[in-house]
Motif scaffolding. Structure first.
Motif, mmCIF file in Angstrom:
data_model
loop_
_atom_site.group_PDB
_atom_site.id
_atom_site.type_symbol
_atom_site.label_atom_id
_atom_site.label_comp_id
_atom_site.label_asym_id
_atom_site.label_seq_id
_atom_site.Cartn_x
_atom_site.Cartn_y
_atom_site.Cartn_z
ATOM 1 N N GLY A 64 0.790 -1.220 0.000
ATOM 2 C CA GLY A 64 0.000 0.000 0.000
ATOM 3 C C GLY A 64 0.819 1.264 0.000
ATOM 4 O O GLY A 64 0.264 2.357 -0.101
ATOM 5 N N SER A 67 4.070 3.271 -5.327
ATOM 6 C CA SER A 67 3.595 3.942 -6.528
ATOM 7 C C SER A 67 4.116 3.132 -7.700
ATOM 8 O O SER A 67 5.331 3.051 -7.909
ATOM 9 N N LEU A 83 -4.134 -1.717 -8.593
ATOM 10 C CA LEU A 83 -4.863 -0.679 -7.867
ATOM 11 C C LEU A 83 -5.514 -1.215 -6.598
ATOM 12 O O LEU A 83 -5.728 -0.464 -5.634
ATOM 13 N N GLU A 84 -5.837 -2.499 -6.574
ATOM 14 C CA GLU A 84 -6.398 -3.089 -5.364
ATOM 15 C C GLU A 84 -5.430 -2.995 -4.185
ATOM 16 O O GLU A 84 -5.843 -2.960 -3.033
ATOM 17 N N GLU A 87 -0.684 2.169 -3.585
ATOM 18 C CA GLU A 87 -1.154 3.517 -3.267
ATOM 19 C C GLU A 87 -1.523 4.273 -4.532
ATOM 20 O O GLU A 87 -2.498 5.022 -4.565
ATOM 21 N N HIS A 88 -0.732 4.057 -5.597
ATOM 22 C CA HIS A 88 -0.942 4.803 -6.834
ATOM 23 C C HIS A 88 -0.443 3.970 -8.012
ATOM 24 O O HIS A 88 0.545 3.241 -7.883
ATOM 25 N N LEU A 110 -13.309 0.053 -10.034
ATOM 26 C CA LEU A 110 -12.757 0.437 -8.736
ATOM 27 C C LEU A 110 -12.958 1.941 -8.535
ATOM 28 O O LEU A 110 -11.993 2.714 -8.495
ATOM 29 N N LYS A 113 -10.791 3.971 -6.203
ATOM 30 C CA LYS A 113 -9.359 4.147 -6.490
ATOM 31 C C LYS A 113 -9.110 4.988 -7.742
ATOM 32 O O LYS A 113 -7.978 5.090 -8.200
ATOM 33 N N ASP A 115 -9.007 8.123 -8.224
ATOM 34 C CA ASP A 115 -8.092 9.241 -8.010
ATOM 35 C C ASP A 115 -6.652 8.778 -7.799
ATOM 36 O O ASP A 115 -5.734 9.606 -7.780
ATOM 37 N N ALA A 116 -6.452 7.467 -7.636
ATOM 38 C CA ALA A 116 -5.108 6.920 -7.449
ATOM 39 C C ALA A 116 -4.531 6.405 -8.756
ATOM 40 O O ALA A 116 -3.501 5.724 -8.756
ATOM 41 N N PHE A 117 -5.191 6.760 -9.859
ATOM 42 C CA PHE A 117 -4.776 6.256 -11.175
ATOM 43 C C PHE A 117 -4.478 7.403 -12.127
ATOM 44 O O PHE A 117 -5.222 8.384 -12.206
#
Length: 322
Positions: A64, A67, A83-84, A87-88, A110, A113, A115-117
């Motif tokens: 987690g 990146s 992404l599961e 963190e990014h 997802l 998530k 915004d983490a992509f």
């Protein structure tokens, strides 16, 4: 979520399904909805098995705090699995259709998530910077026809990458992980070892892909380490490697004649580096190639630039799926 691809027009939504990860039916439905037909030219063979992508994420030791940069995400099988956990995730995709639709797949599967992509629409060989946090890991199902050049480019360009796990053609995996003295040890082996400790990390069958390739696949793990201590630059060391393997059946004295300026000058440089001039390049470690580079004869024209044969040696691993 951001993208360097232009804002897409109205797009069909990918099937929401139940599970976040993509199965074989999901892959085919997405491909049909987006009008995607896998091409051999771009080495497009999409992973259809959720257990396989989860296995890759585990083998890459993604946490987690990572990146992750992914090259060639395709329809998003591995992207979603990353992404599961991570963190990014930043995905680099050259295909304009796949690049347009991948953010929608992430948002549908997802949403928490999204915004983490990040998506970068580009040839990976042209990428010199990435959005988001500096990447700590590279995890990818690399297109087989460009796997080695892309891998080396990413390692050189992003020194923050600590761990790498790539899926490549089985024979290329063998070459990357080969040790000196092995018959498949060559340019990719030495150059990968400049950046990292390299080892095979498993095999992947053909039945987890759509379309199924006519070659087996292998996983390669690379753990970043400091390059050899040397006064020579990476470019100077790699020039020696290219020259040695451009004529790999010849002794180092003969193979490095162009690099040094003459066979005699090559022999002298090898002696100064403590290397037997009768050896072949396949017997040397990256540290020994660095020692030779330090002894480059002054004014030797052969060391400047790359010859066509050296380029061919460096690209010899660009094997295509059949």
């Amino acid at each position: 979520m951001s993208t360097t691809d232009p804002t897409p027009d109205s797009l069909p939504q990918p099937p929401a399904g139940g599970a976040a990860l993509l199965g074989g039916a999901d892959i085919r439905e997405l491909a049909a909805a987006f009008g995607v037909k896998p091409t051999k030219q771009r080495g497009q063979n999409f992973v259809t098995d959720a257990n396989t992508v989860r296995r890759i994420v585990r083998a890459a030791d993604v946490t987690g705090e990572d990146s992750v940069v992914e090259v060639g995400p395709g329809l998003g099988s591995l992207t979603l699995a990353l992404l599961e956990v991570a963190e990014h995730v930043t995905a680099v995709e050259i295909d304009p259709v796949l690049a347009r639709h991948l953010p929608d797949t992430v948002a549908a599967r997802l949403p928490g998530k999204a915004d983490a992509f990040d998506l970068v629409f580009s040839d990976a060989m042209d990428v010199t910077e990435l959005p988001g946090p500096a990447p700590t890991a590279l995890v990818a199902n690399l297109p087989y026809n460009v796997a080695v050049p892309v891998l080396l480019h990413m390692l050189a360009t992003f020194p923050s990458i600590e761990r790498t796990l790539v899926m490549v053609q089985s024979e290329v995996a063998d070459r990357l992980a080969a040790k000196p003295g092995n018959k498949v040890y060559g340019v990719p082996s030495v150059k990968a070892n400049w950046y990292a400790e390299v080892k095979r990390a498993g095999a992947i069958g053909r039945n987890v892909f759509w379309p199924a390739p006519n070659v087996d696949s292998g996983l390669v793990s690379l753990i970043r380490r400091d390059p050899p201590r040397t006064t020579a630059s990476r470019e100077e060391v790699f020039a020696v490697v290219d020259a040695a393997f451009a004529q790999r059946r010849k002794t180092l004295r003969a193979a490095l004649a162009g690099w040094a300026g003459s066979p005699a000058a090559a022999e002298q440089a090898l002696a100064a580096a403590g290397i037997d001039h009768k050896l072949r390049g396949e017997m040397l470690t990256v540290e020994q190639f660095a020692a030779i580079a330090e002894q480059k004869p002054a004014g030797s024209a052969g060391a400047a630039g790359r010859t066509e044969r050296a380029d061919q040696a460096d690209q010899s691993e660009k094997t295509e799926q059949q």
